[in-house]
Design an enzyme around this catalytic site. Structure first.
Site, PDB file in Angstrom:
ATOM      1  N   HIS A 115      -3.462  -4.380  -7.844  1.00 15.42           N
ATOM      2  CA  HIS A 115      -2.336  -3.439  -7.834  1.00 15.42           C
ATOM      3  C   HIS A 115      -1.273  -4.024  -6.888  1.00 15.42           C
ATOM      4  O   HIS A 115      -1.596  -4.434  -5.772  1.00 15.42           O
ATOM      5  CB  HIS A 115      -2.815  -2.070  -7.332  1.00 15.42           C
ATOM      6  CG  HIS A 115      -1.695  -1.121  -7.079  1.00 15.42           C
ATOM      7  ND1 HIS A 115      -0.829  -0.714  -8.070  1.00 15.42           N
ATOM      8  CD2 HIS A 115      -1.276  -0.500  -5.940  1.00 15.42           C
ATOM      9  CE1 HIS A 115       0.063   0.118  -7.560  1.00 15.42           C
ATOM     10  NE2 HIS A 115      -0.180   0.261  -6.271  1.00 15.42           N
TER      11      HIS A 115
ATOM     12  N   GLU B 131       2.799   9.102 -12.572  1.00 16.00           N
ATOM     13  CA  GLU B 131       2.918   9.999 -11.418  1.00 16.00           C
ATOM     14  C   GLU B 131       4.376  10.431 -11.282  1.00 16.00           C
ATOM     15  O   GLU B 131       4.751  11.047 -10.285  1.00 16.00           O
ATOM     16  CB  GLU B 131       2.411   9.342 -10.147  1.00 16.00           C
ATOM     17  CG  GLU B 131       3.064   8.030  -9.809  1.00 16.00           C
ATOM     18  CD  GLU B 131       2.395   7.334  -8.639  1.00 16.00           C
ATOM     19  OE1 GLU B 131       2.450   7.885  -7.524  1.00 16.00           O
ATOM     20  OE2 GLU B 131       1.830   6.250  -8.836  1.00 16.00           O
TER      21      GLU B 131
ATOM     22  N   CYS C 297      -1.156   5.851  -8.629  1.00 14.77           N
ATOM     23  CA  CYS C 297      -1.063   4.618  -9.429  1.00 14.77           C
ATOM     24  C   CYS C 297      -2.338   4.340 -10.217  1.00 14.77           C
ATOM     25  O   CYS C 297      -2.405   3.368 -10.971  1.00 14.77           O
ATOM     26  CB  CYS C 297      -0.735   3.432  -8.531  1.00 14.77           C
ATOM     27  SG  CYS C 297       0.755   3.670  -7.568  1.00 14.77           S
TER      28      CYS C 297
END
Ligand code: CAA
Length: 394
Positions: A239, A81, A113
């Site tokens: 994450h 990103e 992400c």
């Protein structure tokens, strides 16, 4: 057919800022960053390192670890990103730097992400469908996380890349892409307009969006695999924008199953996955895969044949909960990468040096920079509107 992650590689910038130093400079109690967020060091990329050089270094380590020649790669995707060009993908620069052959599908994926996970899932399906014809996929997650000086997001920055060689008969983690729980929702929790180098975020809302996403994705996963519970996983990797977020995620997952002590399993199931992320910070697309690497590199338990749950979250949003089985010997293979030494070799920046790098990055795209990276992949600057790099092959 057995498919999954055969080998991996990690790259971190050559410098970092200690969060205790940053906290003192911002007049914040250091315990807020160290314990409240769960991060102690944050990778800071000097001007001759960027999303491309980090991706190339991670990919080079992954290929060496797998002992795979560049012309065995039939699919090269970089999830990011923080791309360096609106048109030319990071993956094309990586192809050139690594000498990957011309008979290869090369492109970049973006969904905050989640972009790397999207590429990984597609690679697994590419192999299962027979399109790979024995070739392997190289999936690279590479990012530089920036929120800007003095913002609430500042202590949750970071930089780094994780590369995955994806193949049949993998030697690290077997994955089943046909049973993954998904959750997507159009939300404005975190974004970066085309005109900005820094991300914007509605911080506390983004935490809630992440928690809604893990609840939705895990519910979906449980529908696809009736009877599965969190106790079926030897470990869970989430994450990790910062370590405390993984703790909140784990609590959420456990509460969905009415666990009366939702934090009790955190140490046994999650802590090992946070050791490396606490030293690197948020690396966006690579964050989940750095957590997985950390689990395999630092867990004191033998995970051979054990199931691991994985959760990927991309703001905006798209999320996926999936599971893998650790291949016997995987921990030794990841430990052999020497990631502890890689982190120890970084240079600590003073607060003045850190702020100078952050400010200079605003102009770094157009000015040639002084290259000093030790391992040979370096960003040299922009000539005639073209980004130029050098690598060991040049
Ligand atoms: N000692 C110990 N702990 C302390 C403390 C102290 N002196 N002071 C505060 N804390 C604790 C707080 O209690 C809090 O813990 P809990 O969450 O368990 O309550 C924690 O430290 C953080 O404190 P605040 O919530 O007050 O911090 P903040 O308002 O400054 O912002 C943040 C925190 C929202 C995460 C901000 O850093 C931010 O916006 N970060 C970027 C966004 C982000 O990472 N979001 C995550 C979900 S979105 C995602 O995952 C995608 C992505 O990668 C970006």
């Amino acid at each position: 057919m057995h498919v999954g992650i055969d080998a991996l590689g990690v790259a971190v910038p050559s410098s970092y800022i200690d969060l205790e130093v940053l906290a003192k400079a911002r007049g914040v109690d250091p315990q807020k960053y160290l314990n409240g967020l769960g991060t102690s060091r944050m990778g800071v990329a000097p001007l001759d390192e960027d999303t491309v050089t980090l991706a190339a270094r991670a990919a080079s380590m992954a290929l060496k670890s797998a002992q795979v020649a560049p012309d065995e790669i039939g699919l090269l995707v970089v999830g990011t990103e923080t791309a360096v060009d609106h048109s030319k993908p990071v993956s094309s620069f990586v192809q050139g730097l690594l000498g990957i052959g011309t008979r290869c599908r090369v492109f970049e994926t973006k969904h905050a992400c989640y972009g790397g996970t999207a590429a990984l899932m597609m690679a697994l399906d590419w192999i299962r469908a027979g399109s790979a014809r024995g070739r392997k996929a190289l999936i690279v997650c590479s990012d530089i996380a920036r929120y800007g000086l003095g913002t609430a997001g500042e202590p949750t920055q970071g930089a780094g890349a994780v590369a995955l060689v994806v193949s049949e008969n993998p030697r690290l983690l077997e994955l089943d892409p046909s049973r993954t729980g998904q959750y997507a929702s159009d939300v404005h929790d975190f974004w970066r307009p085309l005109y900005s180098k820094d991300a914007f975020v509605d911080g506390h809302y983004s935490v809630q969006c992440y928690l809604d996403a893990i609840a939705g994705a895990y519910r979906h996963f449980k529908e696809l695999e009736p009877g599965v519970t969190a106790n079926d996983f030897a470990a869970l990797a989430y994450h990790v924008p910062y370590g405390k977020m993984a703790k909140k995620a784990h609590r959420q997952l456990r509460e969905l199953e009415q666990d009366p002590a939702p934090d009790a399993s955190f140490e046994a199931q999650v802590a090992a996955s946070l050791v490396l992320p606490a030293q690197v910070g948020n690396i966006y697309t690579g964050s989940l895969y750095l957590a997985l690497t950390s689990l395999l590199a630092t867990s004191a338990r033998v995970l051979d044949g054990q199931r691991v749950g994985l959760f990927s979250y991309g703001s905006g949003s798209c999320a996926e909960f999936f599971a893998g089985t650790v291949v016997p010997g995987a921990q030794a293979r990841v430990q052999a990468l020497g990631l502890g030494a890689l982190l120890d070799a970084r240079r600590a920046l003073s607060i003045d040096e850190y702020e100078a790098v952050m400010r200079a990055r605003e102009a770094a795209d157009v000015k040639p920079v002084e290259a000093n990276a030790a391992d040979g992949f370096r960003f040299l600057g922009v000539e005639s509107h073209k980004r130029t790099y050098v690598g060991p092959r040049a």
